[in-house]
Design an enzyme around this catalytic site. Structure first.
Site, PDB file in Angstrom:
ATOM      1  CG  PHE A 136       0.219  -5.111   6.629  1.00  0.00           C
ATOM      2  CD1 PHE A 136      -1.146  -5.057   6.410  1.00  0.00           C
ATOM      3  CD2 PHE A 136       0.774  -6.340   6.935  1.00  0.00           C
ATOM      4  CE1 PHE A 136      -1.950  -6.188   6.504  1.00  0.00           C
ATOM      5  CE2 PHE A 136      -0.011  -7.482   7.031  1.00  0.00           C
ATOM      6  CZ  PHE A 136      -1.381  -7.405   6.816  1.00  0.00           C
ATOM      7  CG  ASP A 137      -4.088  -2.682   9.087  1.00  0.00           C
ATOM      8  OD1 ASP A 137      -4.235  -1.629   9.746  1.00  0.00           O
ATOM      9  OD2 ASP A 137      -4.937  -3.105   8.293  1.00  0.00           O
ATOM     10  CG  HIS A 149      -0.519   0.203   2.514  1.00  0.00           C
ATOM     11  ND1 HIS A 149      -0.396  -0.803   3.448  1.00  0.00           N
ATOM     12  CD2 HIS A 149      -0.134   1.317   3.147  1.00  0.00           C
ATOM     13  CE1 HIS A 149       0.042  -0.309   4.587  1.00  0.00           C
ATOM     14  NE2 HIS A 149       0.211   0.986   4.428  1.00  0.00           N
ATOM     15  CG  ASP A 206       0.372  -4.221   2.690  1.00  0.00           C
ATOM     16  OD1 ASP A 206       0.905  -3.629   1.742  1.00  0.00           O
ATOM     17  OD2 ASP A 206      -0.473  -3.691   3.431  1.00  0.00           O
ATOM     18  N   GLY A 220       2.597   5.673   9.343  1.00  0.00           N
ATOM     19  CA  GLY A 220       4.004   5.999   9.091  1.00  0.00           C
ATOM     20  C   GLY A 220       4.883   4.804   9.350  1.00  0.00           C
ATOM     21  CB  SER A 231       2.722   1.664   6.335  1.00  0.00           C
ATOM     22  OG  SER A 231       1.439   1.646   6.865  1.00  0.00           O
TER      23      SER A 231
END
Length: 757
Positions: free
Chosen positions: A705-706, A117, A255, A687, A689
């Site tokens: 990632f999350d 992403h 991701d 940030g 990520s």
């Protein structure tokens, strides 16, 4: 956690309240399935019992990590703890910022690994209606196939962090005027930055505020300006589950994306050129060499954006009552408008994708923040903490004399800001969203600032930033579509028209006169019908040379609008300056009281600088009566979840590899399958990520990632029971390159060994 400029202050991950998970009895793991046979759905074993460790949270500066050495050793750290306290060590020196996401070097020739992403901008920049990289992904078979991420792409490599509190804060209390105090801080900051960058082309310096303005640090970074797309899986892999799964567990997203950093032939940063050469970083991360398991120590090194752990209870209340409800309404409306518009045209859909994903992500995040603060009880906790702090201050005369008036003064500031909150947000966050109007505003501001000595200019318009301004305007064509721009501006105006009195920005009157909603379409059409700013050469020339007088003579409708909006922007800027100057004295007093009350070292709130957070691989119970979520998801779960339609459109190559039993050496010894994603109890936010998840040896074992929806509000209050970070397992990344996407050459460069036929 998607890096849209408008959303950087909004995007964050995690926290809420709940009961601790009940102990789970261990079971004997299933035997490892042979790699050559198709995998039947594996039995999901229960994990071993949870460790007793409860993460207190915190995003720590490297200089603070020495104090954590004993705890890290206790949790199983195998490397020298000093490598975690030195920002240019062989571990941290490989961790970089992309200016909104985090990433890491994973080869000696500049390969940079991050999240899928975080590559949406690069994929969109390189997509056309005939070549849809956003959907299909990209694998560069040769160096010549690597695609430029665009002129605004950056890899920022931290080279030095030094405290500059004294030169910034010295004698600030002697500056009595609030706006003058803000300007003095700005002046001192610009002087430090200028001295840091003098005679050092390619070095980017910045000064960050820590602990509510109590301390300041200067960060020096190498700014690499040629960044190219090497690998991104198909959307059905990288974003599997889409917004339905976003902020949720279990997850099955691959991701990941991989870029390459390039420099000039002399080894120095340079703009994109075909004959540039790969950057050779002094440090790179190695792929994990031991399987990750529940209870293992992991830590994340990256560049988290913004958190609010140190904010006052009044600031939490303001977020709950004003900021978050407004943002929810805004994101919901823009998502609906852009989704509808995107269905009319493929090109519009592609160019709107970064905005749509950013708004969707922020919408879910804001809902979670609001629920955690209200239903989850975090606002009550903040208020209770505040009452205890006030009681502690009042209990001692000297403390009361020093800190007693601080909260009243801060409340006055907040009350004054609230008077302008809605109208300022309309102008600053919505009316300026259209890309071409934003370009016009940049050109008008540049003309105004160019007339001043460089030291007196707004920091964003000093000469050091002129190349960035030029590059942003040059990249505009790849992201601009007239219909998209018009719809963004029309939506902003219609939303503003629903407000009355002081809650409606005067900008609406400038645009519409006395007309109401019936006049929106006509007014917006007139702005775009005759503007010359759609021509990139015109934009570039005006940015570089035009004076304010030149712009007035041009009679371009968008430039005329930008000129008319400028006095409103100045009023807003001056209010914000006064607010900032007052807080520069009050917030350090508040933090001094808080630190004395807590009586221990605190992590500073995230501010986009290098941080570390650590914890363990761990599942969780989302509610007291819910089953425990196991900490790993597995490869065969993907085809069982796939529907063939967005957002569960797993790529045919992936489904075929799973069906044929292609596993290679990536099978987990406990679960007997390739792990996809995993959970840990780390404290992260927007940030982070793309941040490297490191194991006890400092090897890369995943990418964060999350976070989980139940704990999004950990930006305000960290809850170790519920807060979980979500990571893609590096074994799944290796498997994708090896078994699915023909990335053997990339895997080899990263130090892996392709093993799947």
């Amino acid at each position: 956690m998607r890096p849209q400029p408008l959303l950087l202050a909004l995007l964050s991950l995690l926290s809420s309240c709940g009961d601790p998970p009940a102990p789970v009895a261990p079971v004997v793991p299933p035997p490892r399935a042979p790699a050559s046979t198709p995998a039947a759905p594996p039995a999901r074993p229960a994990p071993p019992p949870e460790s007793a460790y409860q993460n207190p949270g915190g995003m720590w500066m490297p200089e603070q990590m020495d104090a954590h050495a004993a705890k890290l050793k206790e949790l199983g750290l195998e490397l020298d703890p000093k490598l975690l306290s030195d920002p240019v060590s062989s571990v941290l020196g490989a961790v970089v910022s992309l200016g909104g996401c985090s990433a890491s070097f994973v080869s000696d020739e500049g390969l940079v690994i991050t999240n899928h992403h975080c590559s949406i901008g690069a994929l969109q920049y390189n997509s056309t209606p005939k070549e849809d990289l956003l959907h299909d992904g990209w694998v560069a078979r040769t160096r010549a196939d690597e695609r430029s991420n665009g002129p605004t792409a950056r890899v920022l490599v931290t080279q030095r962090i030094v405290e500059v509190t004294d030169p910034i804060r010295k004698d600030l209390a002697k500056v009595k005027d609030d706006r003058a105090r803000h300007k003095e801080i700005e002046k001192r900051t610009k002087e430090l930055v200028a001295a840091c960058e003098k005679g050092r082309p390619g070095t980017r310096c910045g000064v960050g505020s820590f602990y509510e303005g109590s301390r300041f640090f200067q960060v020096e970074q190498l700014e690499i300006r040629d960044v190219r797309l090497v690998y991104a899986p198909a959307e059905g892999v990288g974003s599997f589950g889409g917004e339905i799964d976003n902020w949720r567990w279990p997850r099955h997203a691959g991701d990941v994306a991989i870029f390459r950093a390039y420099v000039g032939k002399d080894g120095k940063p340079a703009d994109f050129a075909r004959d540039n050469v790969p950057y050779r970083p002094p440090h790179r991360l190695r792929l994990a060499t031991k399987p990750l398991a529940q209870g293992d120590l992991v830590f994340v090194a990256g560049y988290p954006g913004r958190t609010s752990q140190l904010k006052t209870a009044d600031e939490v209340r303001q977020a709950v009552e004003l900021h978050y409800p407004r943002r929810l309404a805004m994101f919901e409306e823009y998502v609906a408008v852009l989704d509808k518009l995107g269905k009319t045209d493929k090109e519009i859909q592609q160019k709107a994708t970064p905005l749509v994903r950013g708004f969707n992500n922020a919408l879910t995040n804001t809902k979670g923040q609001l629920e955690g603060l209200t239903k989850g009880g975090l606002l009550r906790k903040k208020q209770a903490d505040h009452e205890r702090l006030v009681a502690w201050i009042s209990a001692e005369p000297a403390r009361k004399a020093r800190f007693g008036a601080t909260f009243d003064e801060l409340r006055k500031l907040m009350a004054e800001a609230e008077k302008h909150l809605e109208a300022d947000a309309q102008l600053d966050s919505e009316i300026v969203l259209p890309r071409l109007l934003s370009a016009a505003i940049t050109i008008v501001r540049m003309a105004e600032e160019r007339a001043k000595p460089d030291a007196d200019r707004d920091p964003d318009y000093q000469e050091r930033n002129w190349p960035r301004q030029r590059q942003a305007l040059a990249a505009l064509d790849k992201r601009y579509h007239r219909a998209l721009d018009r719809e963004l501006l029309s939506t902003a105006l219609r939303r503003a028209l629903r407000k009355t009195g002081a809650e409606r920005s005067p900008a609406v009157g400038i645009l519409l006169g006395k007309a109401g909603e019936e006049g929106v379409t006509k007014a917006v059409d007139a702005l775009y019908a005759t503007t010359t700013l759609e021509d990139p050469k015109t934009r570039a020339e005006l940015l570089d040379k035009a004076t304010t007088a030149d712009l007035r003579k041009k009679k371009d409708p968008l430039l005329d609008l930008a000129l008319a909006l400028r006095p409103l922007q100045k009023e807003m800027e001056e209010r914000n300056d006064r607010h900032s100057g007052s807080r520069a004295l009050l917030k350090p007093l508040y933090f001094e009281a808080l630190r004395g009350f807590v009586g221990k070292e605190l992590a500073p709130d995230a501010n986009g600088t290098l941080r570390l957070t650590y914890g363990t691989v761990k599942g969780y119970r989302p509610a007291p009566d819910a089953p425990v979520h196991l900490p790993f998801t597995l490869l065969p779960e993907i085809p069982r979840k796939a529907t063939g339609k967005d957002p569960f459109e797993a790529s045919p190559a992936l489904l075929d590899a799973v069906k044929k039993g292609k596993r290679g050496p990536y099978v987990d010894p406990v679960y007997g399958e390739v792990p996809v994603d995993f959970l840990a109890d780390l404290h992260i936010t927007g940030g982070n990520s793309g941040s490297a998840t490191l194991n006890t040896r400092g090897e890369i074992t995943g990418l964060v990632f999350d976070g989980n929806y139940e704990a999004i509000a950990s930006d305000w209050v960290f809850d170790p029971v519920l807060t979980r970070s979500i990571h893609v397992d590096i074994r799944y990344v290796e498997w994708l390159l090896d078994a699915v996407d023909g990335g053997d050459h990339i895997l080899k460069e990263m130090g892996g060994t392709p093993s799947v036929d």
